[in-house]
Design a protein around this motif. Structure first.
Motif, PDB file in Angstrom:
ATOM      1  N   GLN A 199      -3.873   5.703  -8.749  1.00 34.90           N
ATOM      2  CA  GLN A 199      -4.414   4.816  -7.721  1.00 34.90           C
ATOM      3  C   GLN A 199      -4.255   5.356  -6.306  1.00 34.90           C
ATOM      4  O   GLN A 199      -5.022   4.977  -5.416  1.00 34.90           O
ATOM      5  CB  GLN A 199      -3.732   3.441  -7.790  1.00 34.90           C
ATOM      6  N   TYR A 200      -3.271   6.202  -6.095  1.00 35.52           N
ATOM      7  CA  TYR A 200      -2.929   6.642  -4.750  1.00 35.52           C
ATOM      8  C   TYR A 200      -3.020   8.159  -4.668  1.00 35.52           C
ATOM      9  O   TYR A 200      -2.422   8.872  -5.471  1.00 35.52           O
ATOM     10  CB  TYR A 200      -1.516   6.175  -4.374  1.00 35.52           C
ATOM     11  N   GLN A 254       1.081   5.268   0.676  1.00 33.68           N
ATOM     12  CA  GLN A 254       0.458   6.413   1.322  1.00 33.68           C
ATOM     13  C   GLN A 254       1.083   7.698   0.787  1.00 33.68           C
ATOM     14  O   GLN A 254       2.303   7.809   0.725  1.00 33.68           O
ATOM     15  CB  GLN A 254       0.617   6.359   2.842  1.00 33.68           C
ATOM     16  N   GLN A 264       0.844  -1.186   0.000  1.00 35.93           N
ATOM     17  CA  GLN A 264       0.000   0.000   0.000  1.00 35.93           C
ATOM     18  C   GLN A 264       0.887   1.246   0.000  1.00 35.93           C
ATOM     19  O   GLN A 264       1.869   1.306   0.736  1.00 35.93           O
ATOM     20  CB  GLN A 264      -0.916   0.010   1.218  1.00 35.93           C
TER      21      GLN A 264
END
Length: 124
Positions: free
Chosen positions: A112-113, A3, A1
């Motif tokens: 996506q982030y 951030q 993931q």
């Protein structure tokens, strides 16, 4: 993931300059395309600038061409947007985003982030 976190927003007078920054966690920072988007009060979010994984290619919205510069430092996991000759219409929440696409992209659906945004206010 991954951030993403933006910082550096603030209040500046028209004609002034401001630099906003972005960090993305994880060891794969250099594999990500990066971009900046903004959302002004009462308007939809729009593309501002994008940069390729190594920084060799950039793209800008017509409204900021010649005034804004996007760059990145992969050794520090940092991305930046240098804003000069700021105008009141630049007032917006600025979002940093990262994409896993293989080429630079200006399409927000390709990212996506996303960070939560940092507010830039330009007074007249």
């Amino acid at each position: 993931q991954v951030q993403v976190v933006e910082s550096g927003g603030g209040l500046v007078q028209a004609g002034g300059s401001l630099r906003v920054s972005c960090t993305a966690s994880g060891p794969t920072f250099s594999t990500l395309q990066m971009g900046w988007f903004r959302q002004a009060p009462g308007k939809e979010r729009e593309f501002v600038a994008a940069i390729s994984r190594t920084g060799g290619t950039t793209a800008y919205a017509d409204s900021v061409q010649g005034r804004f510069t996007i760059f990145r430092d992969n050794t520090k996991n940092m991305g930046y947007l240098q804003m000069k000759s700021l105008k009141p219409e630049d007032t917006a929440v600025y979002y940093c985003a990262a994409s896993r696409t293989l080429r630079i992209t200006i399409t927000q659906d390709d990212y996506q982030y996303w960070g939560r945004g940092t507010t830039v206010t330009v007074s007249s």
